[in-house]
Write an enzyme that holds these catalytic residues in place. Structure first.
Site, PDB file in Angstrom:
ATOM      1  N   GLY A   1      12.826   4.239   6.402  1.00  0.00           N
ATOM      2  CA  GLY A   1      11.680   5.144   6.385  1.00  0.00           C
ATOM      3  C   GLY A   1      10.948   5.004   5.068  1.00  0.00           C
ATOM      4  N   SER A   2      10.266   6.046   4.670  1.00  0.00           N
ATOM      5  CA  SER A   2       9.401   5.945   3.491  1.00  0.00           C
ATOM      6  C   SER A   2      10.205   5.998   2.187  1.00  0.00           C
ATOM      7  CB  SER A   2       8.390   7.094   3.502  1.00  0.00           C
ATOM      8  OG  SER A   2       9.078   8.312   3.385  1.00  0.00           O
ATOM      9  N   THR A   3       9.609   5.503   1.136  1.00  0.00           N
ATOM     10  CA  THR A   3      10.257   5.533  -0.175  1.00  0.00           C
ATOM     11  C   THR A   3      10.483   6.973  -0.627  1.00  0.00           C
ATOM     12  OG1 THR A   3       9.336   3.379  -0.742  1.00  0.00           O
ATOM     13  CG2 THR A   3      10.007   4.762  -2.583  1.00  0.00           C
ATOM     14  N   ALA A   4       9.525   7.858  -0.341  1.00  0.00           N
ATOM     15  CA  ALA A   4       9.677   9.254  -0.768  1.00  0.00           C
ATOM     16  C   ALA A   4      10.916   9.880  -0.111  1.00  0.00           C
ATOM     17  CB  ALA A   4       8.426  10.047  -0.396  1.00  0.00           C
TER      18      ALA A   4
ATOM     19  N   GLU B   1      16.271   1.113   3.558  1.00  0.00           N
ATOM     20  CA  GLU B   1      15.167   0.193   3.889  1.00  0.00           C
ATOM     21  C   GLU B   1      13.896   1.020   3.821  1.00  0.00           C
ATOM     22  OE1 GLU B   1      15.391  -2.914   4.263  1.00  0.00           O
ATOM     23  OE2 GLU B   1      17.435  -3.363   4.888  1.00  0.00           O
TER      24      GLU B   1
ATOM     25  N   CYS C   1       7.131  -2.286   8.723  1.00  0.00           N
ATOM     26  CA  CYS C   1       7.520  -2.218   7.317  1.00  0.00           C
ATOM     27  C   CYS C   1       7.158  -3.512   6.599  1.00  0.00           C
ATOM     28  CB  CYS C   1       9.002  -1.929   7.197  1.00  0.00           C
ATOM     29  SG  CYS C   1      10.024  -3.011   8.193  1.00  0.00           S
TER      30      CYS C   1
HETATM   31  P1  NAD Z   1       9.682   9.054   6.906  1.00  0.00           P
HETATM   32  O1  NAD Z   1      10.378   8.776   5.636  1.00  0.00           O
HETATM   33  O2  NAD Z   1       8.626  10.097   6.929  1.00  0.00           O
HETATM   34  O3  NAD Z   1      10.734   9.504   8.031  1.00  0.00           O
HETATM   35  C1  NAD Z   1      11.848   8.702   8.371  1.00  0.00           C
HETATM   36  C2  NAD Z   1      12.975   9.588   8.866  1.00  0.00           C
HETATM   37  O4  NAD Z   1      13.468  10.390   7.806  1.00  0.00           O
HETATM   38  C3  NAD Z   1      12.607  10.551   9.977  1.00  0.00           C
HETATM   39  O5  NAD Z   1      13.633  10.544  10.935  1.00  0.00           O
HETATM   40  C4  NAD Z   1      12.526  11.886   9.261  1.00  0.00           C
HETATM   41  O6  NAD Z   1      12.789  13.000  10.086  1.00  0.00           O
HETATM   42  C5  NAD Z   1      13.621  11.731   8.235  1.00  0.00           C
HETATM   43  N1  NAD Z   1      13.506  12.604   7.070  1.00  0.00           N
HETATM   44  C6  NAD Z   1      12.392  13.152   6.556  1.00  0.00           C
HETATM   45  N2  NAD Z   1      12.704  13.849   5.438  1.00  0.00           N
HETATM   46  C7  NAD Z   1      14.022  13.722   5.248  1.00  0.00           C
HETATM   47  C8  NAD Z   1      14.926  14.172   4.248  1.00  0.00           C
HETATM   48  N3  NAD Z   1      14.515  14.911   3.220  1.00  0.00           N
HETATM   49  N4  NAD Z   1      16.224  13.814   4.346  1.00  0.00           N
HETATM   50  C9  NAD Z   1      16.670  13.040   5.357  1.00  0.00           C
HETATM   51  N5  NAD Z   1      15.847  12.588   6.342  1.00  0.00           N
HETATM   52  C10 NAD Z   1      14.545  12.923   6.289  1.00  0.00           C
HETATM   53  O7  NAD Z   1       9.146   7.633   7.390  1.00  0.00           O
HETATM   54  P2  NAD Z   1       8.236   7.285   8.671  1.00  0.00           P
HETATM   55  O8  NAD Z   1       6.865   7.815   8.425  1.00  0.00           O
HETATM   56  O9  NAD Z   1       8.954   7.673   9.911  1.00  0.00           O
HETATM   57  O10 NAD Z   1       8.214   5.685   8.624  1.00  0.00           O
HETATM   58  C11 NAD Z   1       7.245   4.959   7.947  1.00  0.00           C
HETATM   59  C12 NAD Z   1       7.778   4.407   6.656  1.00  0.00           C
HETATM   60  O11 NAD Z   1       8.987   3.700   6.897  1.00  0.00           O
HETATM   61  C13 NAD Z   1       6.857   3.397   6.010  1.00  0.00           C
HETATM   62  O12 NAD Z   1       6.805   3.606   4.623  1.00  0.00           O
HETATM   63  C14 NAD Z   1       7.526   2.054   6.289  1.00  0.00           C
HETATM   64  O13 NAD Z   1       7.191   1.036   5.388  1.00  0.00           O
HETATM   65  C15 NAD Z   1       8.958   2.431   6.261  1.00  0.00           C
HETATM   66  N6  NAD Z   1       9.762   1.473   7.017  1.00  0.00           N
HETATM   67  C16 NAD Z   1      10.595   0.633   6.324  1.00  0.00           C
HETATM   68  C17 NAD Z   1      11.337  -0.316   7.020  1.00  0.00           C
HETATM   69  C18 NAD Z   1      12.257  -1.271   6.289  1.00  0.00           C
HETATM   70  O14 NAD Z   1      13.033  -1.957   6.927  1.00  0.00           O
HETATM   71  N7  NAD Z   1      12.204  -1.322   4.983  1.00  0.00           N
HETATM   72  C19 NAD Z   1      11.237  -0.404   8.411  1.00  0.00           C
HETATM   73  C20 NAD Z   1      10.388   0.479   9.076  1.00  0.00           C
HETATM   74  C21 NAD Z   1       9.658   1.417   8.360  1.00  0.00           C
END
Ligand code: NAD
Length: 476
Positions: free
Chosen positions: A228-231, A250, A284
């Protein structure tokens, strides 16, 4: 969720019936049409605790099987995915928005089966690190316990399999938390896999960020596989600290592609296009910033526009389409804001940039932006959508410096008629993977992971298996 072994899961309706909520629920709509797809369960903290307890109880029995026995189950799981493939692809298309056709929904379901089979096939022998007659030291990889898998909405099924398959193969059990935007796809995938897996190895808990946070801090979970996201990755590092969980992160990327001046723009335009626009840019490791030398800048722009004009965008179930909507309004707004920032700076929109918001669906047209500065927000921030900035450069040193100028480094690519020259440039780029004359080509045999703030830990291949084990040295 309990699925009877003889349940048929060969249509979208059968999948939805198998995962229908029994408690609290939420409506999921099709991002292409706004129509209701179905309601998804919203699981509670108690549901999560129950899933973790069941996964913990099942883990020792699963770990007691051999690698060969567990691999056999992964192959059966791949068979089950293939038997339900069209139903899974339809549901994925309706929930995520991606078309059935092109490198999209059917492709994603196919990748799930391929990754399950590949993960079943890797050899993982203990490593003998010293054997000198006096000391024999071996490194073994033991199961960790219960893995919490937290995923995004862009490739929900495929990324879940990337997390589930190596976890199970290594003798762990898994609790998956899909993105709140795409729970149906992952619940349905879980139902299909659970037709053939022993009871309680795999649980899907559908909920929001709060459930993710609870997983990250949970005493009953030993490792987090997060994409998911870096944040959010940083939040997980913090909330997992007290339990010293193992993490594979990731995270976000903003991949650069550098063209060298010896490429043939027309010959590479189609590959460049799909490197950037696969899954309508919501990938990603998509090409998100393209660096082009002055000498071929105009030809590259023209060649890309020509390809972009031929790629139909629309509702996913229409077989004609190869590009779809943004998955959600928040992502649409990010793309729109970044393209507006580019326009305001005087950058030149070659195609797109003009969404028709009177129509249903979060469609943002395929957009190419030229003559844009490297510090423009459309270049510096991750757009995660169908808008590619094309930045001009004069020297390769300048291009490398711009490519390395951000705090993320997931993938990158170098394009040249001379692969040896491309490799020399590749070695100077700060990214987890640098592709030559292609972009974003992931392969279950080849390790994949980020540099800098794109995360840490590797997925795929034997390196990926090791990440789902705890190393144990036997020194005798
Ligand atoms: P996101 O970080 O908003 O959410 C990802 C997941 O994390 C969701 O299931 C969400 O409910 C959960 N989440 C949110 N806050 C949380 C917390 N505090 N603790 C634990 N879990 C929490 O990301 P997104 O918008 O779903 O995805 C897009 C991002 O993911 C983009 O930045 C993309 O580049 C990245 N991404 C990376 C890869 C990789 O392999 N590096 C692959 C796909 C997507």
């Amino acid at each position: 969720m309990s699925i009877q072994p003889d349940t048929q899961l060969h249509t979208c309706q059968e999948l939805l019936a198998a995962i229908a909520p029994t408690g609290e629920s939420r409506v999921i709509t099709d991002p292409a049409t706004g129509e209701v797809v179905a309601t998804a369960p919203v699981h509670t903290a108690d549901d999560l605790d129950a899933a973790v307890a069941a996964a913990r109880a099942a883990q020792p029995g699963w770990a007691a099987l051999s690698h060969a026995e567990r691999s056999e189950y992964l192959n059966k799981a791949a068979d089950a995915v293939e038997a339900s493939a069209e139903a899974l692809a339809e549901l994925l298309s309706r929930e995520q928005g991606k078309p059935l056709n092109g490198p999209n929904a059917r492709f994603e379901v196919g990748a799930c089966a391929a990754w399950l089979r590949a993960t079943a096939s890797f050899e993982l022998e203990p490593e003998v690190v010293v054997d000198d007659g006096e000391t024999r030291a071996e490194v073994h990889y033991r199961p960790l316990g219960v893995v919490g898998a937290i995923g995004p909405w862009n490739w929900p099924m495929m990324i879940s399999v990337w997390q589930i398959a190596p976890s199970l193969r290594m003798g762990n059990t898994v609790v998956v938390k899909p993105s709140e935007y795409t729970p149906l796809s992952v619940l349905a995938l879980g139902a299909v896999l659970n037709q053939v897996l022993p009871k309680d190895l795999l649980h899907v808990v559908s909920g929001g960020r709060d459930v993710g946070e609870r997983i990250s801090a949970h005493l009953g979970i030993d490792k987090i596989m997060f994409t998911g996201s870096t944040a959010t990755g940083k939040a997980i590092i913090r909330s997992s600290a007290d339990t010293v969980k193992r993490l594979t992160l990731e995270l976000g990327g903003n991949d650069a592609g550098i063209l060298l001046d010896d490429v043939d723009p027309k010959a590479i335009a189609q590959d460049l296009f799909w490197g950037a626009f696969i899954n309508t840019g919501q990938t990603c490791a998509a090409l998100k910033r393209l660096y082009v030398p002055d000498s071929i800048y105009d030809q590259v722009c023209d060649a890309l526009v020509e390809v972009a004009e031929q790629m139909p965008m629309g509702v996913g179930l229409d077989e004609n389409n190869v590009l779809g909507p943004l998955q959600n309004k928040a992502q649409f707004n990010i793309v729109a804001r970044l393209v507006e920032a580019a326009k305001a700076s005087g950058a030149r929109v070659l195609i797109g940039g003009n969404p028709d918001e009177s129509q249903p669906g979060y469609f943002y047209p395929t957009t190419l932006v030229a003559d844009i500065d490297n510090d423009n927000p459309l270049v510096a921030e991750e757009q995660f959508g169908p808008a590619l900035p094309i930045i001009r450069y004069s020297t390769v040193d300048e291009a490398v410096q711009m490519a390395n100028g951000l705090d993320v480094g997931l993938g990158a690519s170098v394009w040249s008629a001379d692969p040896a020259k491309a490799r020399q440039v590749a070695a100077r780029i700060e990214a987890g993977t640098v592709w030559i004359n292609k972009h974003g080509a992931v392969d279950p045999r080849i390790p994949f992971g980020g540099a800098k703030q794109s995360g840490y830990g590797l997925e795929f291949g034997v390196a990926g298996l090791k990440g789902l084990g705890t190393p144990q040295v036997i020194n005798g």
